[in-house]
Motif scaffolding. Sequence first.
Motif: not given
Length: 119
Positions: A20-21, A14, A17
């Motif tokens: 990366q955002e 998580n 992710k």
Amino acid sequence: MDDPVKIAKMDSENRKKAMQEVFNEMFKHSDEEKVDLIKNFITGIRAVDDSTYIGLCTTNLDLAAGMGENELKAFVGIRMKANSELPPDLKARDMKMLQAAMGKVPASVSGKISKFMQQ
């Protein structure tokens, strides 16, 4: 931007992710704004323990290693500029945690990134 401490404390999948955002959003800004965003992020995670900080750094190193060479060179330059503008205590801890993380990632990752840290 999401809460840096919350992101740092996520499980590795998580966290990857979420970061990366964060990277995707950050890359939409000017270089000066990117420096400020990184400084704010580093300042935001000052309260986390060393292990959590290093975990976040390893995630970010893995993500950065996936960038194209020109993008990675620019990112490392901006990241190092952000570090240089931090207060002395945060600057020293950030570099210490980054160096510890460099020792935990595969040599292919650390090698790719470290060549741009030397410039």
